[in-house]
Design a protein around this motif. Structure first.
Motif, PDB file in Angstrom:
ATOM      1  N   CYS A  31       0.840  -1.210   0.000  1.00 52.11           N
ATOM      2  CA  CYS A  31       0.000   0.000   0.000  1.00 52.11           C
ATOM      3  C   CYS A  31       0.871   1.253   0.000  1.00 52.11           C
ATOM      4  O   CYS A  31       0.569   2.232  -0.693  1.00 52.11           O
ATOM      5  CB  CYS A  31      -0.935   0.012   1.204  1.00 52.11           C
ATOM      6  SG  CYS A  31      -2.285  -1.163   1.074  1.00 52.11           S
ATOM      7  N   LEU A  32       1.950   1.226   0.759  1.00 50.96           N
ATOM      8  CA  LEU A  32       2.859   2.368   0.803  1.00 50.96           C
ATOM      9  C   LEU A  32       3.550   2.551  -0.551  1.00 50.96           C
ATOM     10  O   LEU A  32       3.806   3.681  -0.974  1.00 50.96           O
ATOM     11  CB  LEU A  32       3.882   2.202   1.922  1.00 50.96           C
ATOM     12  CG  LEU A  32       3.296   2.298   3.331  1.00 50.96           C
ATOM     13  CD1 LEU A  32       4.318   1.853   4.374  1.00 50.96           C
ATOM     14  CD2 LEU A  32       2.800   3.702   3.632  1.00 50.96           C
ATOM     15  N   ASP A  33       3.834   1.459  -1.239  1.00 48.49           N
ATOM     16  CA  ASP A  33       4.421   1.553  -2.581  1.00 48.49           C
ATOM     17  C   ASP A  33       3.475   2.247  -3.559  1.00 48.49           C
ATOM     18  O   ASP A  33       3.919   2.921  -4.490  1.00 48.49           O
ATOM     19  CB  ASP A  33       4.763   0.162  -3.132  1.00 48.49           C
ATOM     20  CG  ASP A  33       5.969  -0.464  -2.457  1.00 48.49           C
ATOM     21  OD1 ASP A  33       6.737   0.260  -1.795  1.00 48.49           O
ATOM     22  OD2 ASP A  33       6.133  -1.703  -2.585  1.00 48.49           O
ATOM     23  N   PHE A  34       2.180   2.070  -3.365  1.00 47.37           N
ATOM     24  CA  PHE A  34       1.196   2.688  -4.257  1.00 47.37           C
ATOM     25  C   PHE A  34       1.094   4.207  -4.063  1.00 47.37           C
ATOM     26  O   PHE A  34       0.600   4.903  -4.928  1.00 47.37           O
ATOM     27  CB  PHE A  34      -0.196   2.079  -4.047  1.00 47.37           C
ATOM     28  CG  PHE A  34      -0.349   0.706  -4.616  1.00 47.37           C
ATOM     29  CD1 PHE A  34       0.083   0.387  -5.887  1.00 47.37           C
ATOM     30  CD2 PHE A  34      -0.950  -0.291  -3.869  1.00 47.37           C
ATOM     31  CE1 PHE A  34      -0.064  -0.888  -6.411  1.00 47.37           C
ATOM     32  CE2 PHE A  34      -1.111  -1.572  -4.379  1.00 47.37           C
ATOM     33  CZ  PHE A  34      -0.661  -1.867  -5.655  1.00 47.37           C
ATOM     34  N   CYS A  35       1.518   4.687  -2.906  1.00 49.23           N
ATOM     35  CA  CYS A  35       1.392   6.114  -2.604  1.00 49.23           C
ATOM     36  C   CYS A  35       2.339   6.943  -3.467  1.00 49.23           C
ATOM     37  O   CYS A  35       3.502   6.598  -3.645  1.00 49.23           O
ATOM     38  CB  CYS A  35       1.710   6.392  -1.133  1.00 49.23           C
ATOM     39  SG  CYS A  35       0.428   5.877  -0.017  1.00 49.23           S
ATOM     40  N   THR A  40      -0.821   9.400   1.245  1.00 54.67           N
ATOM     41  CA  THR A  40      -1.192   8.852   2.551  1.00 54.67           C
ATOM     42  C   THR A  40      -1.910   7.529   2.368  1.00 54.67           C
ATOM     43  O   THR A  40      -2.648   7.338   1.407  1.00 54.67           O
ATOM     44  CB  THR A  40      -2.138   9.833   3.283  1.00 54.67           C
ATOM     45  OG1 THR A  40      -1.470  11.064   3.451  1.00 54.67           O
ATOM     46  CG2 THR A  40      -2.551   9.307   4.637  1.00 54.67           C
ATOM     47  N   THR A  41      -1.705   6.648   3.313  1.00 49.40           N
ATOM     48  CA  THR A  41      -2.484   5.412   3.358  1.00 49.40           C
ATOM     49  C   THR A  41      -3.014   5.238   4.772  1.00 49.40           C
ATOM     50  O   THR A  41      -2.357   5.616   5.735  1.00 49.40           O
ATOM     51  CB  THR A  41      -1.648   4.185   2.923  1.00 49.40           C
ATOM     52  OG1 THR A  41      -2.507   3.061   2.815  1.00 49.40           O
ATOM     53  CG2 THR A  41      -0.539   3.876   3.894  1.00 49.40           C
ATOM     54  N   SER A  42      -4.219   4.736   4.867  1.00 53.07           N
ATOM     55  CA  SER A  42      -4.816   4.414   6.167  1.00 53.07           C
ATOM     56  C   SER A  42      -5.155   2.940   6.129  1.00 53.07           C
ATOM     57  O   SER A  42      -5.766   2.458   5.175  1.00 53.07           O
ATOM     58  CB  SER A  42      -6.097   5.221   6.387  1.00 53.07           C
ATOM     59  OG  SER A  42      -5.815   6.596   6.395  1.00 53.07           O
ATOM     60  N   ILE A  43      -4.774   2.232   7.169  1.00 51.45           N
ATOM     61  CA  ILE A  43      -4.928   0.778   7.136  1.00 51.45           C
ATOM     62  C   ILE A  43      -5.104   0.238   8.551  1.00 51.45           C
ATOM     63  O   ILE A  43      -4.556   0.787   9.501  1.00 51.45           O
ATOM     64  CB  ILE A  43      -3.707   0.150   6.431  1.00 51.45           C
ATOM     65  CG1 ILE A  43      -3.935  -1.299   6.093  1.00 51.45           C
ATOM     66  CG2 ILE A  43      -2.436   0.348   7.209  1.00 51.45           C
ATOM     67  CD1 ILE A  43      -2.948  -1.822   5.063  1.00 51.45           C
ATOM     68  N   VAL A  44      -5.896  -0.805   8.681  1.00 55.25           N
ATOM     69  CA  VAL A  44      -6.072  -1.495   9.958  1.00 55.25           C
ATOM     70  C   VAL A  44      -5.402  -2.855   9.813  1.00 55.25           C
ATOM     71  O   VAL A  44      -5.710  -3.607   8.890  1.00 55.25           O
ATOM     72  CB  VAL A  44      -7.566  -1.665  10.305  1.00 55.25           C
ATOM     73  CG1 VAL A  44      -7.730  -2.453  11.590  1.00 55.25           C
ATOM     74  CG2 VAL A  44      -8.250  -0.311  10.397  1.00 55.25           C
ATOM     75  N   LEU A  45      -4.476  -3.142  10.717  1.00 60.17           N
ATOM     76  CA  LEU A  45      -3.708  -4.387  10.665  1.00 60.17           C
ATOM     77  C   LEU A  45      -3.653  -5.036  12.036  1.00 60.17           C
ATOM     78  O   LEU A  45      -3.799  -4.357  13.046  1.00 60.17           O
ATOM     79  CB  LEU A  45      -2.253  -4.099  10.260  1.00 60.17           C
ATOM     80  CG  LEU A  45      -1.968  -3.532   8.896  1.00 60.17           C
ATOM     81  CD1 LEU A  45      -0.500  -3.191   8.780  1.00 60.17           C
ATOM     82  CD2 LEU A  45      -2.339  -4.531   7.830  1.00 60.17           C
TER      83      LEU A  45
END
Length: 189
Positions: A31-35, A40-45
């Protein structure tokens, strides 16, 4: 990592070596690579990567290469709160897209039992017949392949057939389940 297939393991090693131990951290890395620059990315892990020593290199990479705006440990009950939000969203017109997202999250979090429970609760309230049938099929498929709950799978494949009597997938799955459970009477009907 032990549950990852050979191809997936090789991909994780090649493209996310610091986070390779868990698909969730590989997902975060991707996801960070897509930024874009400044994105910004928001994610629940799952939160294990925040403190386990096996993720030390991953944390170091994120701390040195990324800007963190917020990290919150949600603690126990966080997924149940999300389920409540899902129940609320069931009244929304874009429910299909929302359920696809919930399905992906449940898969990543390993919470297929919770997904089945949510779908069982929501499906009777869904007015869109195609979406309801898809939910019934998902319940049946997950019950059969992930939860190994044959009676639940049979129950929901039968619900699919009530809506579409010639659904090949449901018919084939039921035939296999009836043979596995040695319930030959329904096969005669």
């Amino acid at each position: 990592r032990g549950k990852q297939g050979e191809i997936l393991r090789a991909y994780c090693q090649a493209y996310a070596p610091e986070g390779k131990n868990d698909l969730a951290t590989v997902f975060l890395d991707r996801c960070l690579d897509f930024c874009v620059e400044g994105g910004t990315t928001s994610i629940v892990l799952p939160q294990n990567w925040l403190f386990l020593t096996s993720y030390k290199k991953f944390r170091k990479k994120l701390l040195t290469q990324e800007t963190w705006h917020l990290v919150a440990r949600l603690g126990p009950g966080a997924f149940e709160t999300m389920l409540l939000a899902c129940r609320q969203a069931a009244r929304e017109p874009d429910l299909g897209d929302f359920l696809s997202t919930v399905e992906r999250l449940a898969g990543v979090a390993g919470r297929t039992e919770d997904l089945v429970a949510l779908y069982r609760e929501l499906a009777p309230r869904v007015f869109d017949a195609d979406l309801q049938r898809k939910m019934h099929m998902d319940i049946a498929d997950i019950a059969r392949s992930a939860l190994y709950d044959k009676p639940l799978a049979i129950e929901y494949y039968l619900l699919v057939l009530e809506q579409v009597p010639d659904d090949r997938h449901a018919l084939q799955a039921l035939e296999i389940l009836y043979r596995e459970t040695k319930a030959y009477e329904p096969l005669r009907e």
